[in-house]
Design an enzyme around this catalytic site. Sequence first.
Site, short mmCIF file in Angstrom:
data_model
loop_
_atom_site.label_atom_id
_atom_site.label_comp_id
_atom_site.label_asym_id
_atom_site.label_seq_id
_atom_site.Cartn_x
_atom_site.Cartn_y
_atom_site.Cartn_z
N GLU A 1 39.29 42.09 45.62
CA GLU A 1 38.94 41.03 44.68
C GLU A 1 39.36 41.23 43.42
OE1 GLU A 1 36.77 38.32 45.05
OE2 GLU A 1 36.26 38.81 47.32
N CYS B 1 35.45 38.43 35.80
CA CYS B 1 36.71 38.04 36.45
C CYS B 1 36.68 36.46 36.45
CB CYS B 1 36.65 38.35 37.84
SG CYS B 1 35.46 38.12 38.85
P1 NAD Z 1 40.87 48.85 37.68
O1 NAD Z 1 41.86 48.47 38.52
O2 NAD Z 1 41.56 49.49 36.34
O3 NAD Z 1 39.98 50.09 38.29
C1 NAD Z 1 39.10 49.51 39.42
C2 NAD Z 1 38.85 50.64 40.21
O4 NAD Z 1 39.92 51.39 40.96
C3 NAD Z 1 38.09 51.89 39.51
O5 NAD Z 1 37.00 52.65 40.14
C4 NAD Z 1 39.38 52.77 39.28
O6 NAD Z 1 39.09 54.40 39.24
C5 NAD Z 1 40.04 52.65 40.66
N1 NAD Z 1 41.26 53.00 40.89
C6 NAD Z 1 42.15 53.49 39.92
N2 NAD Z 1 43.52 53.55 40.36
C7 NAD Z 1 43.39 53.79 41.67
C8 NAD Z 1 44.25 54.03 42.78
N3 NAD Z 1 45.26 54.55 42.57
N4 NAD Z 1 43.63 54.28 44.22
C9 NAD Z 1 42.24 53.78 44.23
N5 NAD Z 1 41.44 53.64 43.18
C10 NAD Z 1 42.20 53.59 42.15
O7 NAD Z 1 39.98 47.84 37.08
P2 NAD Z 1 38.95 47.76 35.83
O8 NAD Z 1 39.70 47.70 34.65
O9 NAD Z 1 38.02 48.65 36.18
O10 NAD Z 1 38.34 46.30 36.12
C11 NAD Z 1 38.88 44.86 35.57
C12 NAD Z 1 39.44 44.39 36.52
O11 NAD Z 1 38.66 43.92 37.47
C13 NAD Z 1 39.79 43.00 35.79
O12 NAD Z 1 41.17 42.74 36.34
C14 NAD Z 1 38.84 41.97 36.71
O13 NAD Z 1 39.27 40.54 36.84
C15 NAD Z 1 38.77 42.49 37.89
N6 NAD Z 1 37.47 42.04 38.49
C16 NAD Z 1 37.53 41.36 39.60
C17 NAD Z 1 36.47 40.69 40.14
C18 NAD Z 1 36.43 39.77 41.43
O14 NAD Z 1 35.47 39.46 42.06
N7 NAD Z 1 37.68 39.10 41.67
C19 NAD Z 1 35.21 40.96 39.56
C20 NAD Z 1 35.19 41.89 38.72
C21 NAD Z 1 36.30 42.51 38.04
#
Ligand code: NAD
Length: 478
Positions: free
Chosen positions: A232, A266
């Site tokens: 997501e 999002c």
């Molecule tokens: P991010 O991708 O930076 O981080 C998300 C998670 O991934 C964190 O827990 C982080 O520690 C982890 N992570 C980082 N590198 C990783 C790796 N290599 N392997 C596994 N895990 C890893 O996202 P963010 O900045 O925390 O969140 C914002 C983003 O989330 C925005 O793009 C937003 O649109 C999206 N989002 C989407 C939805 C949806 O339902 N589509 C809902 C909420 C947020």
Amino acid sequence: MSRLLDIANPRTGRTDYRIAALDPPDLAALAARMRTAQPGWAARSPEERGTILKALAEAVSRHSDAITAALSADTGRAGISRTEVMSTVQSLNRWANAAPGLIERHMVSGFQTVHPTIRTDVRLVPYQLVGVISPWNFPLILALIDAIPALMAGCAVLIKPSEVTPRFVRPLMAAIAEVPDLADIIALVEGDGATGGALVPLVDYIAFTGSVPTGRKVAEAAASAFIPASLELGGKDPMLVLASADPEKAAATALRASVVNSGQACQSIERIYVAREIAEPFIAALVRNAEATELNYPDIDQGHIGPFIFARQAEIAQAHIDEAVARGARLLAGGKVETLGGGKYLRPTVLVDVSPEMAVIREESFGPILPVTVFDSVDEAVTLANDSIYGLSGAVFAGSLEEAEAVGKRLNVGAVSLNDGSLTAIVWEAEKSSFGMSGMGPSRMGDSGLLRFFRRQALIRQCGTPLPLAAYGERGAA
Ligand code: NAD
């Protein structure tokens, strides 16, 4: 030795909290313990699992003050933190009530095949260990949105929330500890991207919410571990305001759908396309609404717009605004990130004279920014709205629902709010796919939110006599 990570407070900018990222060997040991506990959990009936999750809902309610306070410190906002806790309690109760019937309806038994003597059952077999990796914008809801249905399916669930907002984890674990039946069935671990990376190969299914770049890494790791992934990801949701729409109503809704949670959602509206016939009153109303919006500073219990949760996001939002202005866009409201008490705030920012190549139109801003494009025909508006790598959701405002629906069906997105905006934030019953780079895998909403956590096992019964080899002979085949 665990790695210690210092965590910044979004209202002060100071680091005032510390977590210890779980080491990969400890993470692996936890995953192994959860695998040992899971068969007992899966052997319980769905009704029993529901009763246990209702006990968790009560425990979360008992701990709601501590969890809410931690979420407030994590995110810098009060009201939405209370809503997160309430909606988690509701979600636990909703799935606890809905899952047993849903599971029963999908367990098929005694199904007659085309072969007269062969009948079959289809069993639902839960994945043993589901991994959840979640982002910072709704720390509690997004840590549990996939975990709750996975638990109801009979999976054990290992969650790695964002390192940007980890304060809620300990009070939530305290609530979980009051439900002994959940010991080693659900666990939350502290850690960062490296911890998330170490988690993926340890689980049987990964449910990830976050950005497109990280989603890609998770998808690659999942492919390499040969496990399914639900992704997501981000969005750049368009709202189309047709000539027949009420400009005042559309502007008020566009503003709300853009700035709730300071635009850090999002499903926020991040692009607006308005018909030339009503562009003037619509933009005037948008600016009026933008100017009437208040920051929740200095009082966290007042106003509408909190600080950026993640300071880096404020820089991204500012860069998008500055680039648009440098390329000829005009600012009608907002436009400058303000540092107040150490927190980073942005008032609703209305931009006109924007063009499709600007970052503010192409990339996720994740801030309260409303770039407005005026269109001359609906075809043009649909083409512009669909010109995006994303396809999470969108909105259409028109004089009638029928007109809005006809245009909404032409958008390449997984959900369309008709005569409203961002309805996926509150409507969880409707199945929706993420189109384009906004995600992959089955819908997290609706029935498949639960059913995706099962594999299907066919039990094929021969009620007559098995065929002899002769039946397959080149000359004897019947
Ligand atoms: P991010 O991708 O930076 O981080 C998300 C998670 O991934 C964190 O827990 C982080 O520690 C982890 N992570 C980082 N590198 C990783 C790796 N290599 N392997 C596994 N895990 C890893 O996202 P963010 O900045 O925390 O969140 C914002 C983003 O989330 C925005 O793009 C937003 O649109 C999206 N989002 C989407 C939805 C949806 O339902 N589509 C809902 C909420 C947020």
